[in-house]
Design a protein around this motif. Structure first.
Motif, PDB file in Angstrom:
ATOM      1  N   HIS A 176      -1.150   7.278   6.097  1.00 14.51           N
ATOM      2  CA  HIS A 176      -0.872   5.847   6.012  1.00 14.51           C
ATOM      3  C   HIS A 176       0.188   5.419   7.018  1.00 14.51           C
ATOM      4  O   HIS A 176       0.056   4.377   7.680  1.00 14.51           O
ATOM      5  CB  HIS A 176      -0.424   5.478   4.604  1.00 14.51           C
ATOM      6  CG  HIS A 176       0.027   4.059   4.483  1.00 14.51           C
ATOM      7  ND1 HIS A 176       1.361   3.702   4.429  1.00 14.51           N
ATOM      8  CD2 HIS A 176      -0.666   2.888   4.434  1.00 14.51           C
ATOM      9  CE1 HIS A 176       1.464   2.385   4.342  1.00 14.51           C
ATOM     10  NE2 HIS A 176       0.262   1.873   4.339  1.00 14.51           N
ATOM     11  N   ALA A 204      -0.330   2.756   9.996  1.00 16.87           N
ATOM     12  CA  ALA A 204       0.503   1.552  10.030  1.00 16.87           C
ATOM     13  C   ALA A 204       1.244   1.392  11.353  1.00 16.87           C
ATOM     14  O   ALA A 204       1.420   0.268  11.832  1.00 16.87           O
ATOM     15  CB  ALA A 204       1.510   1.593   8.879  1.00 16.87           C
ATOM     16  N   GLU A 213      -6.313  -2.785   5.033  1.00 14.43           N
ATOM     17  CA  GLU A 213      -5.711  -1.972   3.985  1.00 14.43           C
ATOM     18  C   GLU A 213      -6.633  -1.806   2.783  1.00 14.43           C
ATOM     19  O   GLU A 213      -6.573  -0.792   2.094  1.00 14.43           O
ATOM     20  CB  GLU A 213      -4.383  -2.583   3.542  1.00 14.43           C
ATOM     21  CG  GLU A 213      -3.281  -2.457   4.588  1.00 14.43           C
ATOM     22  CD  GLU A 213      -1.912  -2.730   3.993  1.00 14.43           C
ATOM     23  OE1 GLU A 213      -1.856  -3.203   2.843  1.00 14.43           O
ATOM     24  OE2 GLU A 213      -0.912  -2.460   4.684  1.00 14.43           O
ATOM     25  N   THR A 216       0.821  -1.209   0.000  1.00 11.64           N
ATOM     26  CA  THR A 216       0.000   0.000   0.000  1.00 11.64           C
ATOM     27  C   THR A 216       0.852   1.255   0.000  1.00 11.64           C
ATOM     28  O   THR A 216       0.522   2.241  -0.667  1.00 11.64           O
ATOM     29  CB  THR A 216      -0.925   0.003   1.225  1.00 11.64           C
ATOM     30  OG1 THR A 216      -1.737  -1.177   1.205  1.00 11.64           O
ATOM     31  CG2 THR A 216      -1.826   1.221   1.218  1.00 11.64           C
ATOM     32  N   THR A 250      -8.783   1.190   3.674  1.00 13.78           N
ATOM     33  CA  THR A 250      -8.049   2.458   3.725  1.00 13.78           C
ATOM     34  C   THR A 250      -7.598   2.898   2.336  1.00 13.78           C
ATOM     35  O   THR A 250      -7.544   4.097   2.057  1.00 13.78           O
ATOM     36  CB  THR A 250      -6.821   2.336   4.639  1.00 13.78           C
ATOM     37  OG1 THR A 250      -5.978   1.270   4.170  1.00 13.78           O
ATOM     38  CG2 THR A 250      -7.236   2.055   6.065  1.00 13.78           C
ATOM     39  N   THR A 251      -7.296   1.937   1.463  1.00 12.80           N
ATOM     40  CA  THR A 251      -6.860   2.295   0.115  1.00 12.80           C
ATOM     41  C   THR A 251      -7.946   3.068  -0.622  1.00 12.80           C
ATOM     42  O   THR A 251      -7.670   4.044  -1.331  1.00 12.80           O
ATOM     43  CB  THR A 251      -6.477   1.036  -0.683  1.00 12.80           C
ATOM     44  OG1 THR A 251      -5.425   0.344   0.002  1.00 12.80           O
ATOM     45  CG2 THR A 251      -6.006   1.399  -2.070  1.00 12.80           C
TER      46      THR A 251
END
Length: 414
Positions: A194, A198, A206, A130, A209-210
């Motif tokens: 990000h 993380a 993910e 990501t 969130t992407t």
């Protein structure tokens, strides 16, 4: 005749020449895409202070002739013509052309570095996380932004006639340039967000969130720029001169969102740095990965760099101010090379990129070694076959050597 030096502000073009009142023996009020020329008696010459264009001296005068019949002078191209030749400050124009050239060079160098970086990112399967995807989107926003700026400097800023004519493509180019500039800041914010998720939040899917990153990086700038453009068109009505000039009120609709994202980016990065130094330091049981630590370091360098550009814009000195040239050269150094800095910090100095290149080199080296080993094994088998004298010629190795030579020739032909 207009009083010498009277300057009817060209930013008020929306109200210039809109009245239907005409007076016999007078040329009507008219806007020529640069200045608003008031009603002028027939047979006289109007003059005003030159507009605030780069390469123009505002202390000099522009002229417009009102003919004896009460109409404005029309040149051989059948265009109502105003005389701005006296406005040109050739020394200043040469300086601005040089500065524009430096901007184009800077954006072109950044474009080359960003293009190489994208090739590297797309060439290795190991670079599919990501964080790298966010890097790719940030680089794409930089590439589009740099392309629009290069076109802007070559086709708009360097051509005095283009802002005066104010073509539709020029206005679209300005809006596009603005969109990709805002996208730069939003994707930089996504970088910080990000890293924060993380290292600090940790338990986040993910895939979800992407989608949010794409919405923030590409969707939010679209909303901001559309609102800003609508305000300029329907409220401020300052859409002349390819949107080169804007009042302070309208600019807040771009500057405030950028300031907010920069503030939150700095907050996230400072909190990440605190976690790395106090909880996930290298000597702790659960240290932060090397790639994450280097990404944080890169973001900590780039975010203030972005912020410096944002701080410089509102404090631009006047042309005659002693600090004006310092401001101009500082901007030339900082602004067009931001893409190059991103390419260096997020790609060329990226730990994950180094590891991917190293693994690829090792795989190629192993593959070449295996091929050479297989080739050597084939030669050894042939040698044993010939020395044992196996075959139908009772130990005569000449036919065997001939067969071996032919097989090698055939393999080379293939």
């Amino acid at each position: 005749m207009t009083a010498p030096g009277t300057n009817h502000d060209y930013l008020n073009a929306s109200t210039c020449g809109k009245t239907n009142e005409t007076t016999k023996g007078w040329c009507p009020e008219i806007f020529d895409n640069a200045l608003c020329w008031p009603s002028t008696p027939a047979g006289t010459q109007a003059n005003q202070s030159c507009p605030r264009f780069e390469g123009f001296n505002t202390n000099k005068l522009a002229y417009k002739d009102c003919l004896d019949n009460g109409s404005w002078y029309v040149n051989q191209d059948n265009i109502t013509w105003s005389d701005y030749t006296g406005c040109i400050d050739f020394e200043s124009l040469e300086f601005y052309n040089f500065i524009n050239f430096l901007y184009i060079i800077g954006y072109s160098v950044s474009l080359a570095a960003l293009g190489v970086s994208l090739i590297i990112f797309f060439s290795f399967r190991g670079l599919r996380c990501t964080r790298i995807k966010i890097h790719v989107q940030l680089f794409l926003s930089f590439i589009f932004n740099n392309i629009t700026w290069v076109i802007w400097y070559r086709k708009v800023v360097a051509q005095v006639a283009t802002p005066l004519q104010n073509p539709f493509w020029c206005q679209i180019l300005h809006v596009s340039k603005e969109y990709f500039m805002v996208a730069n800041y939003m994707w930089m914010f996504c970088e910080a967000l990000h890293l924060h998720l993380a290292l600090v939040v940790v338990f986040v899917r993910e895939e979800r969130t992407t989608k949010w990153f794409y919405g923030i990086g590409w969707g939010l700038p679209f909303f901001i720029v559309v609102v800003h453009s609508l305000i300029r068109v329907y409220y401020n009505k300052d859409t002349d001169l390819c949107w080169l000039h804007e009042n302070a009120f309208g600019s807040w609709f771009i500057s405030v969102p950028i300031a907010i994202t920069l503030t939150f980016s700095i907050i996230f990065l400072v909190n990440i740095l605190r976690v790395i130094l106090t909880i996930m330091h290298p000597n702790s049981p659960n240290p932060a990965p090397v790639g994450i630590r280097r990404a944080v370091r890169a973001a900590l360098i780039l975010t203030p760099l972005f912020g410096l550009q944002f701080v410089l814009i509102p404090v631009r000195p006047d042309t005659g101010h002693p600090m004006y040239y310092v401001y101009v050269y500082t901007s030339v150094i900082i602004i067009p090379y931001q893409g190059l800095c991103c390419a260096i910090l997020f790609c060329f100095a990226n730990h994950d990129v180094h590891q991917a290149i190293k693994r690829s080199f090792q795989r190629n080296l192993t593959r070449q070694s295996t091929r050479w080993s297989n080739y050597q094994t084939g030669d050894s088998a042939a040698a044993v076959f010939m020395l044992n004298g196996s075959g139908s010629n009772n130990g005569n190795v000449v036919p065997l050597l001939s067969i071996r030579r032919k097989s090698i020739q055939n393999s080379v032909k293939v």
